[in-house]
Design a protein around this motif. Structure first.
Motif, short mmCIF file in Angstrom:
data_model
loop_
_atom_site.label_atom_id
_atom_site.label_comp_id
_atom_site.label_asym_id
_atom_site.label_seq_id
_atom_site.Cartn_x
_atom_site.Cartn_y
_atom_site.Cartn_z
N SER A 3 -6.73 8.85 -5.85
CA SER A 3 -6.93 10.03 -5.01
C SER A 3 -6.63 9.67 -3.57
O SER A 3 -6.51 8.50 -3.21
N PHE A 4 -6.50 10.70 -2.75
CA PHE A 4 -6.27 10.46 -1.33
C PHE A 4 -7.47 9.72 -0.77
O PHE A 4 -8.62 10.07 -1.06
N THR A 31 8.30 18.60 2.21
CA THR A 31 8.49 19.74 1.32
C THR A 31 8.07 19.43 -0.13
O THR A 31 8.27 20.25 -1.01
N THR A 32 7.51 18.23 -0.34
CA THR A 32 7.12 17.81 -1.69
C THR A 32 5.66 17.36 -1.72
O THR A 32 5.01 17.27 -0.67
N ARG A 33 5.18 17.06 -2.92
CA ARG A 33 3.82 16.54 -3.11
C ARG A 33 3.89 15.27 -3.94
O ARG A 33 4.61 15.21 -4.93
N ALA A 34 3.10 14.28 -3.56
CA ALA A 34 3.06 13.01 -4.29
C ALA A 34 2.41 13.21 -5.66
O ALA A 34 1.43 13.94 -5.79
N ASP A 35 2.95 12.55 -6.66
CA ASP A 35 2.38 12.57 -8.01
C ASP A 35 1.29 11.50 -8.09
O ASP A 35 1.47 10.43 -8.68
N VAL A 36 0.15 11.80 -7.46
CA VAL A 36 -0.94 10.83 -7.32
C VAL A 36 -1.53 10.47 -8.68
O VAL A 36 -1.78 9.29 -8.96
N GLU A 77 -12.55 -3.25 -8.18
CA GLU A 77 -11.68 -3.58 -7.05
C GLU A 77 -11.03 -2.29 -6.52
O GLU A 77 -10.43 -1.53 -7.28
N LEU A 78 -11.17 -2.05 -5.22
CA LEU A 78 -10.55 -0.90 -4.57
C LEU A 78 -9.11 -1.26 -4.20
O LEU A 78 -8.87 -2.28 -3.56
N ARG A 79 -8.16 -0.45 -4.63
CA ARG A 79 -6.74 -0.70 -4.38
C ARG A 79 -6.17 0.45 -3.56
O ARG A 79 -6.40 1.61 -3.87
N TYR A 80 -5.41 0.08 -2.54
CA TYR A 80 -4.78 1.07 -1.67
C TYR A 80 -3.27 1.00 -1.79
O TYR A 80 -2.70 -0.04 -2.09
N VAL A 110 2.46 8.98 -11.32
CA VAL A 110 3.23 7.82 -10.85
C VAL A 110 2.37 6.85 -10.04
O VAL A 110 2.38 5.64 -10.29
N VAL A 111 1.61 7.34 -9.08
CA VAL A 111 0.83 6.46 -8.21
C VAL A 111 -0.28 5.77 -8.99
O VAL A 111 -0.50 4.56 -8.85
N LYS A 112 -0.96 6.52 -9.82
CA LYS A 112 -2.04 5.94 -10.63
C LYS A 112 -1.52 4.81 -11.51
O LYS A 112 -2.12 3.74 -11.58
#
Length: 182
Positions: free
Chosen positions: A109-110, A90-95, A79-82, A98-100
């Motif tokens: 991933s993006f 000024t920041t970067r997402a913790d892909v 299943e693909l989840r978005y 936290v996101v995972k």
């Protein structure tokens, strides 16, 4: 509303310039309470300057008041989840942390540009949390939610929205997360 972050931009009430909004963004704004709509400004920009750094430099808007919306994808059991992540420019997402974990996927991933554009109905470089698919989680870094004023995309490369962060925290699917970005 007077916007201290506007720089040289001419900011107008959001519904006075509907042509600057992608269709899903316009529909979402029109569905908001009148009091919230009054808190959103819109401005026309040169579409070649839609990327945050170029935009801030040209229009004199502070980089620390810009927030970016990134679309992230991951798979679990086929299943693909978005999800969409709103972070300060000024920041970067913790892909991959936290996101995972939030998406409960092995790898996040993006999302590919064509997927992000096709699914959201927005232009690349203008994707915004307003008007995203209703079933997506909208992950907001706590600093975004706490910001008094932000410049974000309008769904098109030719416009920007000016909004308070607490308004973004009220959007469907919004979750305020400490440490989403570093």
């Amino acid at each position: 509303m007077a916007w201290s972050i506007a720089g040289t931009l001419h900011v107008e009430p959001v519904l006075t310039r509907p042509e600057l909004l992608a269709e899903p963004v316009l529909a979402a704004v029109r569905a908001m309470d009148a009091a919230d709509i009054e808190r959103i400004g819109v401005t026309e920009i040169d579409p070649t300057l839609a990327d945050t750094a170029a935009f801030c430099e040209h229009y004199g808007s502070p980089l620390e008041a810009s927030a970016n919306c990134v679309v992230v994808a991951g798979k679990r059991a086929g299943e693909l989840r978005y999800a969409a992540c709103m972070i300060l420019a000024t920041t970067r997402a913790d892909v991959n942390g936290v996101v995972k974990r939030r998406l409960d996927v092995r790898k996040a991933s993006f999302a590919p540009m064509d997927d992000a554009v096709g699914i959201t109905g927005m232009e690349y470089g203008g994707i915004t949390p307003v008007g995203l698919p209703a079933d997506w989680p909208l992950l907001l870094d706590a600093r975004v939610a706490a910001a008094p004023e932000l410049v974000i995309g309008s769904g098109t490369r030719g416009g920007k929205l000016l909004v308070p962060g607490d308004l973004l925290a009220k959007l469907a699917g919004a979750e305020v997360i400490e440490g989403l970005a570093g």
